[in-house]
Motif scaffolding. Structure first.
Motif, PDB file in Angstrom:
ATOM      1  N   PRO A 164       0.802  -1.229   0.000  1.00  0.00           N
ATOM      2  CA  PRO A 164       0.000   0.000   0.000  1.00  0.00           C
ATOM      3  C   PRO A 164       0.831   1.273   0.000  1.00  0.00           C
ATOM      4  O   PRO A 164       0.308   2.345  -0.312  1.00  0.00           O
ATOM      5  N   ARG A 165       2.108   1.182   0.341  1.00  0.00           N
ATOM      6  CA  ARG A 165       2.953   2.376   0.308  1.00  0.00           C
ATOM      7  C   ARG A 165       3.164   2.882  -1.110  1.00  0.00           C
ATOM      8  O   ARG A 165       3.448   4.063  -1.309  1.00  0.00           O
ATOM      9  N   ASN A 166       3.033   1.978  -2.074  1.00  0.00           N
ATOM     10  CA  ASN A 166       3.285   2.348  -3.466  1.00  0.00           C
ATOM     11  C   ASN A 166       2.093   2.086  -4.381  1.00  0.00           C
ATOM     12  O   ASN A 166       2.222   2.190  -5.601  1.00  0.00           O
ATOM     13  N   ALA A 167       0.958   1.746  -3.793  1.00  0.00           N
ATOM     14  CA  ALA A 167      -0.256   1.506  -4.581  1.00  0.00           C
ATOM     15  C   ALA A 167      -1.420   2.138  -3.839  1.00  0.00           C
ATOM     16  O   ALA A 167      -1.920   1.586  -2.866  1.00  0.00           O
ATOM     17  N   ARG A 168      -1.836   3.313  -4.286  1.00  0.00           N
ATOM     18  CA  ARG A 168      -2.837   4.089  -3.555  1.00  0.00           C
ATOM     19  C   ARG A 168      -4.115   4.218  -4.369  1.00  0.00           C
ATOM     20  O   ARG A 168      -4.101   4.262  -5.601  1.00  0.00           O
ATOM     21  N   ALA A 169      -5.222   4.298  -3.647  1.00  0.00           N
ATOM     22  CA  ALA A 169      -6.517   4.632  -4.248  1.00  0.00           C
ATOM     23  C   ALA A 169      -6.838   6.082  -3.906  1.00  0.00           C
ATOM     24  O   ALA A 169      -6.617   6.527  -2.775  1.00  0.00           O
ATOM     25  N   VAL A 170      -7.362   6.802  -4.880  1.00  0.00           N
ATOM     26  CA  VAL A 170      -7.709   8.213  -4.706  1.00  0.00           C
ATOM     27  C   VAL A 170      -9.190   8.380  -5.016  1.00  0.00           C
ATOM     28  O   VAL A 170      -9.626   8.102  -6.137  1.00  0.00           O
ATOM     29  N   ALA A 171      -9.963   8.799  -4.024  1.00  0.00           N
ATOM     30  CA  ALA A 171     -11.394   9.081  -4.188  1.00  0.00           C
ATOM     31  C   ALA A 171     -11.650  10.432  -3.540  1.00  0.00           C
ATOM     32  O   ALA A 171     -11.849  10.529  -2.329  1.00  0.00           O
TER      33      ALA A 171
END
Length: 296
Positions: free
Chosen positions: A105-112
């Motif tokens: 998760p440090r390098n794979a983020r979701a943006v909403a």
């Protein structure tokens, strides 16, 4: 938002098989006609959902390949942006969850992003999205994106017609910059039929865990199905380009849809350890490009 619910109510009259049918979102009993039509609505090509065991096996294999992909971009410094768009309840959040499930998760983020603040409303329209773009070795998944101005905003009156038209002209040029920067860029439209959306709204309304997902904006959207269709078609026609094409995935069956999204990303980016036999071939009945895949 209360005024929306008061104006539109929660009861719909919809054309089904040549006659008008009533649907009440607050009725705990789902009408038979909704349940009967949910999978095949919008001319969906399958009569049955993908087998659960087959789905779990394929999903696991694809997620293992995604872990290898993340390791690859960790070494190469490559960047990925995946934009997920679609009607309310299309399956964006669940797909992003499966996409990121086993990634670091440090390098794979979701943006909403929430609605813009007063400061953001005074900025260049794309600015608040650029703030969330990836640095080296990062993967960003947008759960809705700048394409709010292509669909939700004009339909709901949150932007002017002039702003909408300007956006449709600016978006391809903005995305050209993203691609020229060397970022791997994906745009997914998750397409569902009307009965499918109604069932998912009904399930949310009566779920103790998911009822917060159903907003008054969603209720209004049910009454504006045709308006959203016209806005979507205009948006895709204007912004489906060679450098940033729209990948349309038919999502009445979430299992098939999720598989095709992950498969598409893994197929597009070469990486060490990529196993095309495990990734498999795309199903042209489920995934394709542009307006020709839109059937509602």
């Amino acid at each position: 938002m209360a005024s929306f619910a008061a104006e539109y109510g929660r009861v719909l009259e919809l054309p089904v098989d040549g006659e008008m049918r009533r649907f009440d979102i607050d009725d705990p009993d789902l009408p038979d006609w909704v349940d009967d039509n949910v999978l095949t609505s919008g001319d969906y090509p399958y009569d049955e959902r993908m087998d659960r065991d087959a789905y779990n096996d394929q999903l696991r294999a694809l997620q293992e390949q995604l872990v290898l992909l993340q390791s690859h971009i960790g070494q190469s410094g490559e960047r990925i942006i995946a934009v997920f768009e679609g009607r309310d309840a299309a399956g964006k959040g669940g797909t992003i969850s499966r996409f990121r499930q086993y990634l670091n998760p440090r390098n794979a983020r979701a943006v909403a992003l929430p609605k813009p603040s007063d400061r953001e409303r005074g900025q260049w329209y794309f600015q608040r999205y650029v703030d969330h773009f990836p640095t080296e070795s990062e993967i960003i998944a947008f759960d809705r994106s700048w394409y709010n101005r292509g669909g939700v905003e004009p339909v709901m009156g949150f932007c002017t017609p002039e702003q909408h038209t300007a956006f449709l002209g600016d978006a391809p040029n903005f995305e050209r910059i993203i691609v020229d920067e060397g970022i791997h860029f994906f745009k997914f439209w998750l397409n569902i039929g009307r009965e499918t959306q109604l069932k998912r709204f009904h399930d949310r309304r009566h779920s103790t865990l998911k009822h917060w997902k159903l907003s008054d904006i969603d209720i209004v959207g049910m009454h504006k199905w045709d308006d959203y269709t016209r806005a979507r078609n205009r948006m895709i026609a204007a912004t489906h380009t060679r450098h940033a094409p729209w990948t349309v995935v038919r999502f009445n069956d979430k299992r098939r849809g999720r598989i095709e999204v992950l498969r598409h990303i893994l197929t597009a980016i070469p990486f060490e350890g990529r196993d095309m036999a495990l990734i498999g071939e795309p199903d042209p009945r489920i995934v394709g490009e542009g307006l020709e895949m839109l059937d509602d």
